[in-house]
Structures are given as C-alpha cells and as structure tokens.
Design a protein around this motif. Structure first.
Motif, PDB file in Angstrom:
ATOM      1  N   VAL A 303      69.075  11.673  59.888  1.00  0.00           N
ATOM      2  CA  VAL A 303      68.145  11.393  60.983  1.00  0.00           C
ATOM      3  C   VAL A 303      66.802  11.003  60.381  1.00  0.00           C
ATOM      4  O   VAL A 303      66.258  11.714  59.525  1.00  0.00           O
ATOM      5  N   GLU A 306      61.667   9.064  62.856  1.00  0.00           N
ATOM      6  CA  GLU A 306      61.500   8.670  64.263  1.00  0.00           C
ATOM      7  C   GLU A 306      62.567   9.251  65.167  1.00  0.00           C
ATOM      8  O   GLU A 306      62.532   9.045  66.383  1.00  0.00           O
ATOM      9  N   GLY A 307      63.537   9.976  64.615  1.00  0.00           N
ATOM     10  CA  GLY A 307      64.583  10.588  65.418  1.00  0.00           C
ATOM     11  C   GLY A 307      65.820   9.736  65.579  1.00  0.00           C
ATOM     12  O   GLY A 307      66.718  10.100  66.349  1.00  0.00           O
ATOM     13  N   HIS A 308      65.924   8.617  64.858  1.00  0.00           N
ATOM     14  CA  HIS A 308      67.094   7.753  64.943  1.00  0.00           C
ATOM     15  C   HIS A 308      68.088   8.113  63.844  1.00  0.00           C
ATOM     16  O   HIS A 308      67.711   8.513  62.748  1.00  0.00           O
TER      17      HIS A 308
END
Length: 485
Positions: A303, A306-308
């Motif tokens: 991950v 940015e949380g992607h």
C-alpha cells in the motif's frame, strides 16, 4: 564430516549422521562456542566460491551433493543491537562477524569520525592499550576499507591513535560492545542485499553503498510505481575509468535490500555525467500485503502512502535468487516484527519429483518434503528464552564461586553478608556489587557486567561516554544496623 568456518578463519569439525538436518549441525557448533542459548541468531551459509552464498535451510536434511567439499560458514543471520545479547560469547561472535563485514567492505561507514572510532575499538580489542611510540599500524592498515574511500587526510592515522589512547584501560569485551553499538546505528545495519545480476568486483555491496555516499543527490519515490516491473538484467553505472570526469567507477545492477524494518530497492541512475541521481525506494513491512516468487520474478504487493495498492515485480537472474529473496523477506519480517512465528510460515513446504508422485496417492506423506523456511522463534521470544536460561544457569551456582564472562572467580561482596548488604548491590542484576563509575555524570549504580549494556545512566539519563572501575570503601561498615551512603 562437515567443516564449519568461523569469521576468524578457525575451522570446526562437526560429525553428523547421514540423515541429520542442518539444525543439528548448527547446535553442535554453537555448543562448542558456548552460544547455544542464542543459536537462532546464527545460520549456516553455503559459499559458491564466486559471488554470494546461500543460507542453508536448517530444517531440511544435509545434502553433501549441494555443498562443495562439505564446507559451511557460520554467519550471523539476524543482527540485533548489542544490548539484546545476553551472553558474552555471543557478543564476541557478533564482533567477529561485524569486523569481517567492515574490513571486507560489506558494511560501509559514511562518517570518517565514526570510522576512526570503530578502528580504535578494533585495535583495543585486538592489541589492548595503545603505545603512542609503537602504535599497532598493522591493525589500522587492515581496516583501511572502513570509512569513506578515497584519499584520506594527512592526520587520519594520528586521529585514530588519539581515539585509541583515549580508551586506554578499556577491556576487550567492552571495546567489542562499543563497536557493535556504533554499527547498530548505521543505516545498512542488518541489511541483506540481493542483486539482480551476479555479484562481481564492481557489482557488490561495497560499491553500492560507496555509490550512494559518492552522489549527494538522492531521489526517493520519484514517480508512481503502480504495476511496475524492474528488469535487473541490464546494468547501469558511472564512468568505468574511476572518479575522473564525474563518475565513481561503479557498474551496478538493481538490487533489493532486506533489513529489520522493511525492504529497499536500489536503482542507481548513473550516466557518467556530473549531475547524477540515485533511486532508492523504501517499503516498510507494515504496508506489505503479499509477497511471492513467480519463477524469476519476485512479486510484492503493498500500500502506497496515498492509500493505493501497488505491485512491485523484480526480475532476478535465476528462479533460485527470487525464492531466496522471498524467503529473506518472510523470515526477517517474522523475526523482527512478529510476536511469534505463525504456523503458515513454519508448515510451508514444497516437494521434489518423487514426493509429488507419492502425494497423488497419499497427500499426508512426508516423502520428498522440503520446508521453505527454517525460522523457529522471533527476536522477542529468543531474547526472553536466553534471558531465562542465563538466570536459571547462574541461580544454581554458589554465590561465593560465581564466574564472570572471562572465567575468573568472582567473590561475593562483603557488603551483602550484612543486613544492609543490598544497599551496594547492582541496581540492574541486584546480585553483584556496584563497582563501575559512569562518566561524565559520575553515578555509581551498576556492576562491571551490567554497565557495558547501559547506553544512558539509569539515574540521570545522561549519555555514557566512558566507564571506570572503582573500589567502594565497604570495610568501615562496622555494625549491622549501619547503612553506608
């Protein structure tokens, strides 16, 4: 008969049964070296002659056909700071391995002052106090790879001699402890490198770290890395003619470093020009979702900040290197970050051809089964078990004849034979008498065994620069009711 080589070139002979596993061989070696309680820090490495070796899987049977000449190397597999090591022989083995990595360039020190201190500690541990008229120049020359490479200042040797004279009176064990403390602060401490191309004289750990130190411009997380694939087949490097013209002389391939906190992908972006950048991507264990080897490709899902979710594919030279990288990531994550080793790690195995055919008829058969991982305990479990064994071993010894790590009989302090005896006992172990002074704070709270383990004073939290052995005047404690303060 197996030949186990130590880092100080001493070779041990170990006799093992034909069907013995590697763990039995390691335990016999550690028993001879008196480090059996902390044997899980170490591993046996198979050297291939040229290039890096591979770790022997200790849970699988020993295979003489895959080990040239039956020779193995005893090496530290999991590096920890020295204050976590309980026994003195274990710290000595860590020191020998650290010295080997430093002198052979696998552990690079960026700061010249730190390098000088490390060389002084090695000289103190090897030769004792420094004689300014006849300094141990041969030790200084042996450690020439420690520190930034290139032309050294004219006063380099004189500075080392000054550091060596400052630590006069320091015991060899204390000097070894100080060296381990210094290297534990290095950025590359405990990091194992996996190069995408074979290791050569120009494509190795020393050139990689020297390359990162040479270039001041470092670029980290320079672009989006979703669904990326790194082909390690091509090498990039600076000018091959040396440092003339702006190059550092290296020629490196992409490599992955597996350390105590996560993995680091190094991609040197050199083109022989003056303005050169270095790509260095760090991925913590806490953001990794999945890791697996797919033939020659090591695939990692994690991950981003940015949380992607992103996927990293590193193409290694062989499928064996991809499997070794996968094993290193899994074992180091379990050792440093987990409370206990999970069953899906300990029970993961593969089968050879005979085992695969036999499993068609009986899935529970153990024929041809080879375990993928050999990790048995985490760092917390190992430290706790070693501490308990150390306490249990010393608890059964007579107090009047307990021995220190050097093998000398340690007499019980007279102050403990009276009602106020515990007043002068070490505040750490509560067993030996306080006899070590911390400088510069001048507090006396520890014995000579516990004092080297303290980085700061337990009372004032002041940084400890030097230790001094003292003798407390306990003889004038006349009456049982008097407590000397």
């Amino acid at each position: 008969m197996w030949l186990i080589s130590q880092p100080n070139s001493v070779i041990l002979q170990v006799k093992a049964e034909p069907n013995a596993i590697g763990q039995e061989c390691l335990e016999k070696v550690c028993e001879k070296l008196e480090i059996g309680a902390e044997a899980d820090y170490f591993g046996l490495r198979v050297c291939q002659g040229s290039g890096p070796g591979r770790w022997l899987n200790l849970r699988n049977p020993l295979d003489p056909h895959r080990t040239p000449g039956g020779r193995l190397d005893l090496r530290v597999k999991f590096w920890v700071p020295p204050h976590l090591l309980i026994n003195e022989p274990t710290r000595h083995q860590f020191y020998l391995h650290a010295k080997l990595d430093l002198t052979e360039g696998r552990l690079v020190v960026a700061d010249l002052e730190v390098a000088r201190r490390i060389i002084a500690y090695i000289a103190q541990a090897e030769t004792g106090d420094c004689d300014p008229d006849v300094p141990p120049i041969h030790i200084y020359q042996e450690c020439e790879k420690i520190g930034p490479q290139g032309e050294k200042p004219e006063d380099h040797i004189n500075k080392i001699i000054e550091y060596h004279c400052e630590i006069a009176g320091m015991r060899a064990s204390q000097a070894e402890y100080r060296l381990l403390k210094e290297i534990s602060n290095l950025e590359s401490f405990g990091e194992e490198l996996f190069f995408c191309k074979p290791v050569t004289q120009t494509n190795n750990a020393h050139n990689l770290y020297s390359h990162l130190l040479y270039h001041t411009q470092k670029v980290e997380e320079t672009r989006a890395r979703d669904e990326q694939e790194i082909d390690g087949g091509a090498t990039v490097g600076c000018l091959a003619t040396g440092q003339n013209g702006g190059g550092c002389g290296c020629r490196l391939s992409t490599c992955v470093g597996v350390g105590p906190h996560g993995i680091v992908v190094y991609r040197p972006a050199c083109n022989g020009e003056q303005d050169i950048g270095v790509e260095k991507q760090s991925i913590k264990y806490t953001v990794i979702n999945r890791a697996q080897p797919l033939r020659r490709i090591f695939q990692l899902s994690y991950v981003t900040a940015e949380g992607h979710e992103a996927t990293l594919n590193v193409k290694m030279a062989t499928s064996g290197q991809a499997a070794a990288l996968y094993r290193a990531v899994t074992e180091k994550h379990a050792f440093y970050c987990c409370e206990t080793v999970r069953s899906d790690v300990t029970e993961q195995f593969i089968r050879d051809l005979k085992g695969t055919i036999a499993s068609i008829f009986n899935d529970a058969t153990t024929l041809g089964r080879r375990y993928v991982f050999d990790i048995r305990s985490t760092c917390r479990e190992l430290h706790d078990r070693a501490r308990r064994e150390h306490h249990a071993r010393h608890a059964h010894e007579p107090r009047a004849a307990r021995r220190d790590h050097a093998g000398n009989v340690r007499k019980e302090s007279r102050s403990r034979s009276r009602s106020g005896g515990d007043t002068l006992a070490c505040r750490v172990c509560m067993d030996s008498a306080m006899d070590t002074l911390f400088l510069p704070c001048r507090h006396v709270v520890c014995c000579q065994e516990c004092a080297p383990r303290c980085e700061r004073c337990p009372l004032c939290r002041c940084e400890i620069e030097k230790l001094m052995h003292i003798y407390l005047p306990v003889e004038y404690q006349k009456s049982p009711g008097v407590i000397v303060k």
